[in-house]
Design an enzyme around this catalytic site. Structure first.
Site, PDB file in Angstrom:
ATOM      1  N   GLY A  42     -77.192 -45.320 -49.819  1.00 56.79           N
ATOM      2  CA  GLY A  42     -75.923 -45.881 -50.274  1.00 56.79           C
ATOM      3  C   GLY A  42     -75.478 -45.160 -51.525  1.00 56.79           C
ATOM      4  O   GLY A  42     -76.080 -44.171 -51.956  1.00 56.79           O
ATOM      5  N   GLY A  44     -73.799 -46.053 -55.505  1.00 59.89           N
ATOM      6  CA  GLY A  44     -73.297 -46.958 -56.522  1.00 59.89           C
ATOM      7  C   GLY A  44     -72.288 -46.252 -57.402  1.00 59.89           C
ATOM      8  O   GLY A  44     -71.927 -45.094 -57.161  1.00 59.89           O
ATOM      9  N   PHE A  46     -72.666 -45.047 -60.208  1.00 60.82           N
ATOM     10  CA  PHE A  46     -73.227 -43.987 -61.031  1.00 60.82           C
ATOM     11  C   PHE A  46     -74.005 -42.958 -60.213  1.00 60.82           C
ATOM     12  O   PHE A  46     -74.759 -42.179 -60.750  1.00 60.82           O
ATOM     13  CB  PHE A  46     -74.126 -44.571 -62.128  1.00 60.82           C
ATOM     14  CG  PHE A  46     -73.337 -45.204 -63.231  1.00 60.82           C
ATOM     15  CD1 PHE A  46     -73.163 -44.544 -64.431  1.00 60.82           C
ATOM     16  CD2 PHE A  46     -72.758 -46.451 -63.063  1.00 60.82           C
ATOM     17  CE1 PHE A  46     -72.429 -45.120 -65.454  1.00 60.82           C
ATOM     18  CE2 PHE A  46     -72.026 -47.035 -64.079  1.00 60.82           C
ATOM     19  CZ  PHE A  46     -71.862 -46.368 -65.279  1.00 60.82           C
ATOM     20  N   VAL A  49     -77.996 -43.111 -53.795  1.00 64.39           N
ATOM     21  CA  VAL A  49     -79.384 -43.554 -53.761  1.00 64.39           C
ATOM     22  C   VAL A  49     -80.015 -43.038 -52.461  1.00 64.39           C
ATOM     23  O   VAL A  49     -79.416 -43.134 -51.396  1.00 64.39           O
ATOM     24  CB  VAL A  49     -79.483 -45.092 -53.821  1.00 64.39           C
ATOM     25  CG1 VAL A  49     -80.949 -45.530 -53.848  1.00 64.39           C
ATOM     26  CG2 VAL A  49     -78.745 -45.638 -55.030  1.00 64.39           C
ATOM     27  N   LYS A  63     -82.427 -42.863 -57.400  1.00 61.54           N
ATOM     28  CA  LYS A  63     -81.017 -42.857 -57.785  1.00 61.54           C
ATOM     29  C   LYS A  63     -80.722 -41.558 -58.528  1.00 61.54           C
ATOM     30  O   LYS A  63     -81.378 -41.230 -59.524  1.00 61.54           O
ATOM     31  CB  LYS A  63     -80.680 -44.048 -58.665  1.00 61.54           C
ATOM     32  CG  LYS A  63     -79.183 -44.127 -58.957  1.00 61.54           C
ATOM     33  CD  LYS A  63     -78.741 -45.556 -59.190  1.00 61.54           C
ATOM     34  CE  LYS A  63     -77.223 -45.659 -59.070  1.00 61.54           C
ATOM     35  NZ  LYS A  63     -76.749 -47.026 -59.132  1.00 61.54           N
ATOM     36  N   ASP A 160     -75.703 -59.710 -65.222  1.00 61.49           N
ATOM     37  CA  ASP A 160     -75.008 -59.472 -63.951  1.00 61.49           C
ATOM     38  C   ASP A 160     -75.844 -59.955 -62.779  1.00 61.49           C
ATOM     39  O   ASP A 160     -75.949 -59.283 -61.757  1.00 61.49           O
ATOM     40  CB  ASP A 160     -74.662 -57.984 -63.797  1.00 61.49           C
ATOM     41  CG  ASP A 160     -73.594 -57.747 -62.717  1.00 61.49           C
ATOM     42  OD1 ASP A 160     -72.788 -58.681 -62.471  1.00 61.49           O
ATOM     43  OD2 ASP A 160     -73.554 -56.652 -62.144  1.00 61.49           O
TER      44      ASP A 160
END
Length: 354
Positions: A42, A44, A46, A49, A63, A160
């Site tokens: 996937g 993100g 930043f 991954v 990552k 979060d």
């Protein structure tokens, strides 16, 4: 031993050699088949991954961070080491990092069953998530949060916590992930202020969303929302009762006040232990109280979840930071004694194992 009020550098000195957590870039490149698309789990905000496998057979999630940042290498290493030292069965474990040229990689344990939101909000998958499984997930998240707040070397305020940031292992044990928004504070500090509001609408406590004031009770608020989502099987931001769209907290409070709290329970759970589910709704409401001081702390939550004999106080109306459909705003202060764990958003949320 790191003492309350001690400096972050003192904590780092005790935590040992930074280099012991550094991976060789070629090792990670080989483990991910040169960051192949076939291994991509996937992406993100930043960076992407990737799934990987080390030569010893251990599966990892890597990552690959954005290369555009002004943070120095030493600061990056030290902050990663702090997160890596957070070891608890209900936290995703950061194994280490890699720095080579412009490459900055974060290496995590691989978690098999994606994030909680992929299960709890999918009608087909949620039907397979019985109450025993959900209750285990609730209790595991509570234990992980308690560790962050009270048992880790530095007090960690996650900021979060949400269903997308809870990963599930092969036995459906929950692991809190994504410490990119987190703040670490000295042990005797319980709150702080920030001029940058980060988080997810619906999960943020009103004092944080409006005033920039965050504390361990901000995390408690998010946990209460998450509990109500797990019981109801519906998102805080898109809760529906029949054809009507309503705010989950207001719906939960209305039914609690009218003695119809069972209306909140996911229809697929109606055959489970009703008293235990309603007790979880009760605890969830106590976590989302408008007055910060009235909210439970995680130590009390864990006790309440593990003992039905503990009497629960009556909740009052849950908090809300909306007025006439608009968020309230006010002036905000800069952080002082708390700082981000990493401005790189140390995260492996939204993973999609193949």
């Amino acid at each position: 031993m790191y003492q309350p009020g001690g400096s972050f550098s003192e904590a780092m000195d005790e935590m040992g050699n930074v280099e012991s957590l550094q991976f060789d870039f070629d090792v990670i490149r080989a483990a991910t088949a040169d960051f192949s698309d076939a291994n991509k789990l996937g992406r993100g905000g930043f960076g992407p991954v990737y799934k990987g496998k080390l030569s010893n057979g251990q599966e990892i999630a890597v990552k690959r961070l954005s290369k555009n940042s002004g943070q120095g290498d030493l600061e990056f290493k030290n902050e990663v080491v702090l997160v890596a030292k957070l070891q608890h069965r209900n936290l995703v474990r950061l194994l280490g990092f890699c720095l080579e040229g412009n490459e900055r990689l974060l290496v995590y344990e691989f978690v098999t069953n994606r994030s909680l939101d992929h299960h709890i909000f999918d009608p087909k998958k949620s039907a397979n998530l019985d109450w025993e499984s959900r209750y285990k997930i609730i209790k595991g998240i509570a234990r992980g949060l308690l560790y962050l707040h009270e048992d880790s070397r530095l007090r960690i305020i996650h900021r979060d916590l949400k269903a997308a940031n809870v990963l599930l292992d092969i036995e459906m044990n929950p692991k809190i992930s994504d410490f990119g928004m987190a703040r670490m504070c000295v042990l005797d500090q319980t709150e702080g202020n920030t001029n940058r509001i980060v988080g997810t609408y619906g999960y943020m406590a009103p004092e944080y969303a409006m005033l920039g004031q965050f504390s361990i009770k901000s995390d408690v608020f998010s946990f209460g929302v998450l509990m109500l989502e797990i019981v109801s099987g519906q998102k805080i931001t898109s809760f529906r009762e029949g054809e009507n769209r309503e705010y989950l907290l207001s719906y939960a409070w209305k039914n609690w006040r009218e003695g119809t709290a069972a209306n909140l329970i996911d229809l697929t759970l109606r055959s489970g232990p009703l008293s235990e589910m309603i007790r979880c709704i009760h605890i969830g409401l106590l976590c989302v109280q408008a007055n910060v001081a009235d909210r439970l702390d995680m130590a009390t939550v864990v006790l309440m979840l593990n003992s039905n004999s503990i009497a629960l106080p009556l909740p009052t109306q849950p908090a809300s930071f909306m007025q006439n459909g608009f968020p309230l705003t006010t002036s905000m202060k800069l952080d002082t004694d708390c700082k981000p764990v990493s401005q790189y958003e140390v995260s492996i949320t939204e993973l999609d194992p193949r």
